[in-house]
Design a protein around this motif. Structure first.
Motif, PDB file in Angstrom:
ATOM      1  N   ARG A   1       8.024   3.341   8.142  1.00 14.72           N
ATOM      2  CA  ARG A   1       6.687   3.892   7.981  1.00 14.72           C
ATOM      3  C   ARG A   1       5.716   2.882   7.385  1.00 14.72           C
ATOM      4  O   ARG A   1       4.563   2.827   7.765  1.00 14.72           O
ATOM      5  CB  ARG A   1       6.797   5.109   7.063  1.00 14.72           C
ATOM      6  CG  ARG A   1       5.768   6.142   7.299  1.00 14.72           C
ATOM      7  CD  ARG A   1       6.129   7.426   6.582  1.00 14.72           C
ATOM      8  NE  ARG A   1       7.059   8.241   7.329  1.00 14.72           N
ATOM      9  CZ  ARG A   1       7.851   9.165   6.762  1.00 14.72           C
ATOM     10  NH1 ARG A   1       7.845   9.361   5.462  1.00 14.72           N
ATOM     11  NH2 ARG A   1       8.649   9.876   7.516  1.00 14.72           N
ATOM     12  N   THR A   2       6.182   2.088   6.445  1.00 16.36           N
ATOM     13  CA  THR A   2       5.253   1.157   5.795  1.00 16.36           C
ATOM     14  C   THR A   2       5.473  -0.301   6.175  1.00 16.36           C
ATOM     15  O   THR A   2       4.587  -1.119   6.002  1.00 16.36           O
ATOM     16  CB  THR A   2       5.364   1.259   4.262  1.00 16.36           C
ATOM     17  OG1 THR A   2       6.729   1.068   3.909  1.00 16.36           O
ATOM     18  CG2 THR A   2       4.878   2.612   3.771  1.00 16.36           C
ATOM     19  N   ARG A   3       6.670  -0.646   6.687  1.00 16.17           N
ATOM     20  CA  ARG A   3       6.946  -2.062   6.909  1.00 16.17           C
ATOM     21  C   ARG A   3       6.853  -2.487   8.361  1.00 16.17           C
ATOM     22  O   ARG A   3       6.769  -3.672   8.648  1.00 16.17           O
ATOM     23  CB  ARG A   3       8.357  -2.433   6.428  1.00 16.17           C
ATOM     24  CG  ARG A   3       8.741  -1.892   5.091  1.00 16.17           C
ATOM     25  CD  ARG A   3       8.062  -2.639   3.954  1.00 16.17           C
ATOM     26  NE  ARG A   3       8.593  -2.140   2.704  1.00 16.17           N
ATOM     27  CZ  ARG A   3       9.610  -2.698   2.051  1.00 16.17           C
ATOM     28  NH1 ARG A   3      10.170  -3.791   2.492  1.00 16.17           N
ATOM     29  NH2 ARG A   3      10.044  -2.159   0.943  1.00 16.17           N
TER      30      ARG A   3
ATOM     31  N   PRO B   1       1.558  -2.777   8.123  1.00 17.09           N
ATOM     32  CA  PRO B   1       2.934  -3.258   8.003  1.00 17.09           C
ATOM     33  C   PRO B   1       2.965  -4.779   8.106  1.00 17.09           C
ATOM     34  O   PRO B   1       2.145  -5.364   8.814  1.00 17.09           O
ATOM     35  CB  PRO B   1       3.634  -2.631   9.216  1.00 17.09           C
ATOM     36  CG  PRO B   1       2.546  -2.513  10.240  1.00 17.09           C
ATOM     37  CD  PRO B   1       1.296  -2.201   9.457  1.00 17.09           C
TER      38      PRO B   1
ATOM     39  N   ASN C   1      -0.679   1.492   8.690  1.00 16.56           N
ATOM     40  CA  ASN C   1      -0.175   1.344   7.317  1.00 16.56           C
ATOM     41  C   ASN C   1      -0.050  -0.115   6.881  1.00 16.56           C
ATOM     42  O   ASN C   1       0.655  -0.416   5.926  1.00 16.56           O
ATOM     43  CB  ASN C   1       1.169   2.063   7.166  1.00 16.56           C
ATOM     44  CG  ASN C   1       1.024   3.573   7.265  1.00 16.56           C
ATOM     45  OD1 ASN C   1      -0.066   4.108   7.047  1.00 16.56           O
ATOM     46  ND2 ASN C   1       2.103   4.262   7.607  1.00 16.56           N
TER      47      ASN C   1
ATOM     48  N   THR D   1      -1.040   8.866   2.414  1.00  8.69           N
ATOM     49  CA  THR D   1      -2.433   8.431   2.266  1.00  8.69           C
ATOM     50  C   THR D   1      -3.360   9.645   2.325  1.00  8.69           C
ATOM     51  O   THR D   1      -3.127  10.567   3.099  1.00  8.69           O
ATOM     52  CB  THR D   1      -2.806   7.471   3.422  1.00  8.69           C
ATOM     53  OG1 THR D   1      -1.862   6.404   3.447  1.00  8.69           O
ATOM     54  CG2 THR D   1      -4.203   6.909   3.268  1.00  8.69           C
TER      55      THR D   1
ATOM     56  N   ALA E   1       2.780   8.872   5.225  1.00  7.83           N
ATOM     57  CA  ALA E   1       3.084   7.974   4.101  1.00  7.83           C
ATOM     58  C   ALA E   1       2.360   8.397   2.827  1.00  7.83           C
ATOM     59  O   ALA E   1       2.465   7.730   1.801  1.00  7.83           O
ATOM     60  CB  ALA E   1       2.711   6.541   4.472  1.00  7.83           C
TER      61      ALA E   1
END
Ligand code: ADP
Ligand code: MG
Length: 235
Positions: free
Chosen positions: A83-85, A161, A159, A114, A112
């Motif tokens: 999700r974030t990377r 990444p 996100n 936000t 995530a």
């Protein structure tokens, strides 16, 4: 020296009823690189990408991405990790046609955690940068293939990444739209985004990457792990 963003070591992956899809695969990708993994259909490209993304687990070997041993993560932890990377871009876009373009793009941010306002501001900014802001309220099914892939790229970037993975991102596009996507990926990379593209499209590989790694029958032919020095990165 900086650590590699991706490091695969001695990775093997076999499916039940066939020859190994990957054998003793080794690969390093450095932050800021744009790498194409080039090989014919069935050579193991998607398998490789799925292992990097933690969508699949190797039978042997280790997969480290951004300092995390992806091959050891549980499914839930891998989903959080992605999700974030990792931002992923697929041949057939994988957009949700029931949602608007904006809702497709904001979804990863909302998942995530936000805040809605911030997610919408970021989505609007990305859609504008990618030249598809006029379609913000449309549903993806109404857009051309090239426009849909831009939406998918916006979603992948949502996100911020460190890594973008693209699996045959031009495979469903006509030549002009494909060149467009190649140009976009190159621009992202020139702004510092690390990009790995798997494709059998040599023109795409040439247009948007500095380094080409070849894969054939599950073997990475020139991954250049021994003694590589951040090949092609001059930033
Ligand atoms: P590519 O993306 O380069 O076309 P893949 O990584 O999809 O290649 O596939 C590599 C090999 O693994 C192929 O022989 C393919 O048939 C096999 N394979 C891929 N996914 C599966 C699966 N889920 N089950 C069984 N075999 C698979
Ligand atoms: Mg594939």
């Amino acid at each position: 020296m900086e650590d590699p963003l991706i490091e695969l070591s001695d990775v093997g992956r076999a499916y039940d009823d066939g020859p190994p899809a990957l054998r003793k695969a080794a690969l390093r990708v450095w932050p800021g690189e744009a790498v194409a993994v080039l090989g014919p259909s069935g050579s193991g490209k998607s398998t490789l990408l799925n292992l990097i993304a933690g969508l699949d687990r190797p039978g042997t070997g280790t997969v480290t991405v951004d300092g995390v041993r992806v091959d050891r993560l549980s499914e839930a932890a891998a989903a959080r990790f992605r999700r974030t990377r990792i931002g992923m871009v697929f041949q057939f876009f994988n957009l949700l046609d029931d949602l608007t373009v904006t809702d497709n793009v904001t979804l990863p941010a909302l998942l995530a955690g936000t805040a809605r306002g911030a997610a919408h501001r970021r989505a609007a900014e990305l859609l504008e940068t990618l030249g598809i802001d006029r379609h913000a309220r449309a549903h993806p099914g109404r857009l051309s293939g090239g426009e849909r892939q831009r939406v998918a790229i916006a979603r992948a970037l949502m996100n911020r990444p460190p890594l973008i993975l693209a699996d045959e991102p031009t495979g469903a596009l006509d030549t002009a739209a494909g060149e467009d996507v190649g140009r976009l990926l190159r621009e992202l990379n020139s702004e510092g985004q690390t990009v790995v593209v798997v494709t059998h499209d040599l023109a795409l590989a040439r247009s948007c990457t500095h380094r080409t790694v070849r894969i054939a029958d599950g073997r990475i032919v020139d991954g250049r792990v021994a003694g590589d020095v951040g090949a092609g990165v001059s930033r």
